[in-house]
Scaffold this active site. Sequence first.
Site, PDB file in Angstrom:
ATOM      1  N   ASP A  16      56.797  -5.595  44.981  1.00  0.00           N
ATOM      2  CA  ASP A  16      57.043  -4.156  45.016  1.00  0.00           C
ATOM      3  C   ASP A  16      57.767  -3.719  43.743  1.00  0.00           C
ATOM      4  O   ASP A  16      57.907  -4.495  42.797  1.00  0.00           O
ATOM      5  CB  ASP A  16      57.813  -3.770  46.284  1.00  0.00           C
ATOM      6  CG  ASP A  16      59.182  -4.426  46.388  1.00  0.00           C
ATOM      7  OD1 ASP A  16      59.721  -4.891  45.357  1.00  0.00           O
ATOM      8  OD2 ASP A  16      59.725  -4.478  47.506  1.00  0.00           O
ATOM      9  N   SER A  17      58.265  -2.501  43.713  1.00  0.00           N
ATOM     10  CA  SER A  17      58.904  -1.972  42.509  1.00  0.00           C
ATOM     11  C   SER A  17      60.206  -2.690  42.154  1.00  0.00           C
ATOM     12  O   SER A  17      60.690  -2.585  41.034  1.00  0.00           O
ATOM     13  CB  SER A  17      59.169  -0.472  42.664  1.00  0.00           C
ATOM     14  OG  SER A  17      60.038  -0.247  43.759  1.00  0.00           O
TER      15      SER A  17
END
Length: 143
Positions: A16-17
């Site tokens: 994810d980020s």
Amino acid sequence: MISSHLDFRIPFQDVDSMQVVWHGNYVRYFEQARSELLRDIGFTYGDMAARGFVFPVVKLNVKYVAPARFDERVRAVAELLPCENCLDVRYRLVSLEDGKLFCKATTRQMAVRLSTGESLLQLPEPLLTLMREFEARGFLSSE
């Protein structure tokens, strides 16, 4: 115990980020390790279907311990647990650098006759035979 593993790096598309592996991807890693385990035994999903069986997952239990991150080298381990009427598999995802445990899980798969959709109350004999032969050859672990 019959065991197999798969080593790889965490790819960019799986995080994810925050550069942490998205929780659902762990299950995919375990699926890949289980496929290697079955291949080692000599009974792939293709072989199962050719013999008229499928093995859907009927139970999944996951424990997330520590986050795996982008580009880490990891090992997904699958171990076949003793069971006569299902496939019970235990998994671990660990760091290849320091052995840290990221995630552990178990799955249960039941045999289903492909032609009728009927759940079977025991593993098909072809699979039991291959498992016994695998154990008899002394290949109890590929770690």
